[in-house]
Design a protein around this motif. Structure first.
Motif, PDB file in Angstrom:
ATOM      1  N   LEU A  56       0.839  -1.207   0.000  1.00  0.00           N
ATOM      2  CA  LEU A  56       0.000   0.000   0.000  1.00  0.00           C
ATOM      3  C   LEU A  56       0.876   1.260   0.000  1.00  0.00           C
ATOM      4  N   ALA A  57       1.961   1.219   0.761  1.00  0.00           N
ATOM      5  CA  ALA A  57       2.860   2.385   0.830  1.00  0.00           C
ATOM      6  C   ALA A  57       3.453   2.656  -0.549  1.00  0.00           C
ATOM      7  N   ALA A  58       3.831   1.595  -1.263  1.00  0.00           N
ATOM      8  CA  ALA A  58       4.438   1.761  -2.598  1.00  0.00           C
ATOM      9  C   ALA A  58       3.449   2.412  -3.554  1.00  0.00           C
ATOM     10  N   GLN A  59       2.153   2.207  -3.335  1.00  0.00           N
ATOM     11  CA  GLN A  59       1.144   2.815  -4.213  1.00  0.00           C
ATOM     12  C   GLN A  59       0.693   4.192  -3.726  1.00  0.00           C
ATOM     13  N   GLY A  60       1.193   4.621  -2.560  1.00  0.00           N
ATOM     14  CA  GLY A  60       0.863   5.955  -2.055  1.00  0.00           C
ATOM     15  C   GLY A  60      -0.523   6.072  -1.448  1.00  0.00           C
TER      16      GLY A  60
END
Ligand code: GDD
Ligand code: MG
Length: 340
Positions: free
Chosen positions: A201-205
């Motif tokens: 989720l963090a990688a997708q912002g």
């Protein structure tokens, strides 16, 4: 609002206390830890707690036969095998028919954090998931969460090696989740929310986080399990909790200083108990010393024994008269059964 409460872990760090009970059923000042956690959620409008159970689920089901805890409706979801944190959230949410935004929390965290503010921040940012953060001195035991100035999560590093954490703000173990997060969690295998779901989720912002310096303790180790109880009797969370149960017997010739004494416990003459928990029905013999230690229920500590330095004694054990224990476990680790 519905909240999934993760309570399925083995509580390994709290053995031998957790050999027969899950950690969230251990008492904190006479009240099972899970009740402290659920009472905190109830203060922020949670009406249903979905307990995600694995290890010894009967302990919870037996303790709350009417299906409520701290005024909150309980739903039980018992995993066929440990699915790890994200797998457990998915399994429990689907079992309870969750279709709206919901909360998920680690059931061993005792906190006065403002969950209402967390939900409001989640709403405002439009995040798919929002994590609560707390500052700690040593982040290496936790999930470390760097963010930008808007609270967008830049990465999620679970238990980094000491000295390598980019920030001391860590995952406080309370999440607001959109139901779409459930579709991201694979079915039928272990999935860690910390190592798999949040980094993705963090990688997708789409992962946000909100910090708070409210009272917060992960009560999963002997030191912190004792701390949450001393904090309650010291009044660090509102009015001080009673330390000595009225159903216990403390000799007028004994000294009790900052200690939690359970119902039916007996402290004999000349004994000294400080910064410790004495479980229900436990007897501390004459002239014995108990300091900075955790003694479960129905233990007998022989005359003149000393039990010091974060010693943990399991239910029903006996400490011989005159024994000296420091940083010990009774029964000892080599007698503990394998995890089941
Ligand atoms: N149902 C279920 N199934 N519950 C589980 C499982 C499982 O397979 N594994 C762990 N749990 C539950 C535990 O009972 C506990 O309530 C919670 O999930 C977190 O597990 P812990 O074992 O206590 O994790 P931790 O303390 O090392 O780390 C976690 O908490 C930290 C904050 O207290 C992580 O979420 C860290 O990122 C976080 O900083
Ligand atoms: Mg924990």
């Amino acid at each position: 609002m519905q909240a999934v409460v993760l309570v399925g872990g083995f509580g390994t760090r709290l053995r031998p206390l957790t050999l027969h009970r899950p950690k969230q059923m251990l008492p904190a000042c006479g009240v099972p830890m899970i009740e402290h956690v659920i009472a905190g959620l109830a203060r922020h409008g949670v009406t249903e707690a979905i307990l995600s159970l694995g290890y010894r689920p009967d302990a919870f089901i037996d303790a709350y036969p009417d299906g409520t805890c701290a005024g909150v409706k309980l739903t039980y979801a018992v995993e066929p095998e440990p699915l790890d944190t994200a797998g457990a959230v998915r399994f429990a949410a689907l079992a309870a028919g969750v279709t709206d935004r919901f909360l998920a929390v680690n059931g061993d965290v005792v906190t006065d954090m403002d969950v209402t503010a967390l939900v409001a921040f989640h709403e405002k940012s439009g995040a798919e998931a929002t994590i609560s953060l707390t500052p700690v001195d040593d982040p290496s035991r936790y999930g470390v969460v760097p963010t930008d100035d808007d609270g967008r999560v830049l990465g999620f590093i679970e238990k980094p090696p000491p000295g390598e954490a980019p920030t001391n703000w860590i995952n406080a173990g309370a999440y607001v989740l959109e139901p779409s997060v459930l579709d991201r969690i694979a079915d039928g295998r272990k999935v860690s929310i910390e190592r798999e779901t949040f980094p993705a989720l963090a990688a997708q912002g789409t992962l946000f986080a909100l910090g708070s310096d409210a009272y917060w303790v992960d009560a999963g180790t002997p030191a912190t399990y004792l701390d949450i109880q001393l904090d309650l009797i010291d009044g660090r969370r509102g009015s001080p909790w009673p330390a000595v149960d009225p159903g216990s017997t403390v000799s007028p010739d004994a000294t009790v200083d900052r200690a939690i004494i359970g119902a039916g416990a007996v402290i004999e003459a000349g004994a000294r108990v400080e910064r410790s928990m004495i479980g229900a029905g436990t007897r501390v013999g004459a002239d014995a010393i108990v300091a900075d230690s955790i003694i479960d229920a129905d233990v007998v500590i022989g005359e003149g024994a000393s039990v010091l330095e974060l010693t943990v004694i399991g239910r029903g054990e006996q400490v011989p008269a005159g024994a000296r224990l420091a940083d010990d476990r009774v029964p000892p680790p080599d007698t503990w059964p394998p995890k089941t």
